[in-house]
Design an enzyme around this catalytic site. Sequence first.
Site, PDB file in Angstrom:
ATOM      1  N   ASP A 230      18.867 -55.790-123.661  1.00 15.36           N
ATOM      2  CA  ASP A 230      17.879 -55.656-122.593  1.00 15.36           C
ATOM      3  C   ASP A 230      17.909 -56.947-121.778  1.00 15.36           C
ATOM      4  O   ASP A 230      18.712 -57.853-122.059  1.00 15.36           O
ATOM      5  CB  ASP A 230      16.474 -55.399-123.161  1.00 15.36           C
ATOM      6  CG  ASP A 230      15.624 -54.528-122.223  1.00 15.36           C
ATOM      7  OD1 ASP A 230      15.654 -54.785-121.000  1.00 15.36           O
ATOM      8  OD2 ASP A 230      14.929 -53.618-122.704  1.00 15.36           O
ATOM      9  N   PHE A 256      21.901 -53.408-117.887  1.00 20.19           N
ATOM     10  CA  PHE A 256      22.746 -52.262-118.267  1.00 20.19           C
ATOM     11  C   PHE A 256      23.432 -51.628-117.068  1.00 20.19           C
ATOM     12  O   PHE A 256      24.235 -50.719-117.209  1.00 20.19           O
ATOM     13  CB  PHE A 256      21.979 -51.206-119.057  1.00 20.19           C
ATOM     14  CG  PHE A 256      20.590 -50.868-118.571  1.00 20.19           C
ATOM     15  CD1 PHE A 256      20.323 -50.601-117.241  1.00 20.19           C
ATOM     16  CD2 PHE A 256      19.537 -50.777-119.474  1.00 20.19           C
ATOM     17  CE1 PHE A 256      19.057 -50.265-116.805  1.00 20.19           C
ATOM     18  CE2 PHE A 256      18.266 -50.442-119.063  1.00 20.19           C
ATOM     19  CZ  PHE A 256      18.015 -50.190-117.723  1.00 20.19           C
ATOM     20  N   HIS A 273      14.734 -41.766-117.608  1.00 23.70           N
ATOM     21  CA  HIS A 273      13.731 -41.155-116.724  1.00 23.70           C
ATOM     22  C   HIS A 273      13.141 -42.158-115.723  1.00 23.70           C
ATOM     23  O   HIS A 273      12.436 -41.757-114.797  1.00 23.70           O
ATOM     24  CB  HIS A 273      12.627 -40.474-117.540  1.00 23.70           C
ATOM     25  CG  HIS A 273      11.652 -41.404-118.192  1.00 23.70           C
ATOM     26  ND1 HIS A 273      10.411 -40.969-118.625  1.00 23.70           N
ATOM     27  CD2 HIS A 273      11.703 -42.730-118.500  1.00 23.70           C
ATOM     28  CE1 HIS A 273       9.754 -41.994-119.156  1.00 23.70           C
ATOM     29  NE2 HIS A 273      10.519 -43.056-119.098  1.00 23.70           N
TER      30      HIS A 273
END
Length: 364
Positions: A230, A256, A273
């Site tokens: 992350d 990412f 999402h």
Amino acid sequence: MGIFSGRRSQGALHYSTPSPGMRQALAEEMAKDRESASFLTAEANGYIYACCLRVVAQLGVADLLADGPVHVRHLAERVSADELALYRVLRLLATRGIVRETDSGVFVLMERGASLRSDSKFSVREGILAATTPAIYRAGGELLHALTTGEPAVNHVFGEPLFDYFASHPTEGAEFHTGMGQYSVIESANFVRECRLPETGTVVDVGGGQGSLLLMILQRHRGLHGVLFDLPHVIAHHRLGELEDSNRWTTVGGSFFDSLPAGDTYVIQYVLHNWDDPRCVEILRNCRRGLAPGGRVIIHDMIVPPGNEPDQSKVLDIVMLSIVTGRERTQHEFEQLLHAAGLRIVTITPPTLGALSTIEAEAL
């Protein structure tokens, strides 16, 4: 010509009397209109229930009801609230079976409200605070902007994307991120219980935040090595130190959208999402590039079902419409994303607990 029709005869106006059948049809039509008006008015006021849930979560009322019935007077004293105002809130929540008024002014917490307690195994107290944080509500109130422009309403409200706003308003940001983390922990427990993972190899948690999911995976599958990926400032607060063996995990900071560490299994939970299709394809392509032969990409996310039946994914999809560029997706839409990234779906496991489905994909 209407039911009450008129005709002239020798200079006089005569009215025909409606038949019993016509009067019945008119009465039925008016009854349907009244029912529609009543239903739509109730729906428009539905947000009030969420407001009431928010304030009882903020005040910790459910924790005070943990040991049995309590008079609202004592509750109000404990939480420094106005007694009558608190009574009115609890009275409304009682209509939804969250609490129950057992005697005049005396309330008890019902099973349906148990997860409001902070000590509940599946507590959603902080999650409710996140879902009802004022920034989310304000964006929902400007949904028309999203419909007319295709842009998140939150950008119109605050002049910047949601997460930029939270970065400059740390109190609201902390409430939101903590609550979303609570939902993630619940879904992570469901994922670890239901998902089939290899016994050995490297599993990369893509956008894994503080590592709650990866920690659970490594605790259950002792032959796996984990990589938490992350942004650097996010993984700085990781939880992987709770795993006794520090040789079984690694943290890697980065975006990412740029690249990902190599792995045998990529896990992506509550990430796609948040992003539009092109950005999702970038993430998935980077998974494909780093994927070992025979490896899997596992997506843990909502799948919007077809048809007109209610589903939590359809509600959350509108929340996403108002706050980010992403959305909840159908199975076909996931298939398209994966194919564009050089992947194909192998299996889909619908949720038995929680709300997220598990999509397993492999290289084309």
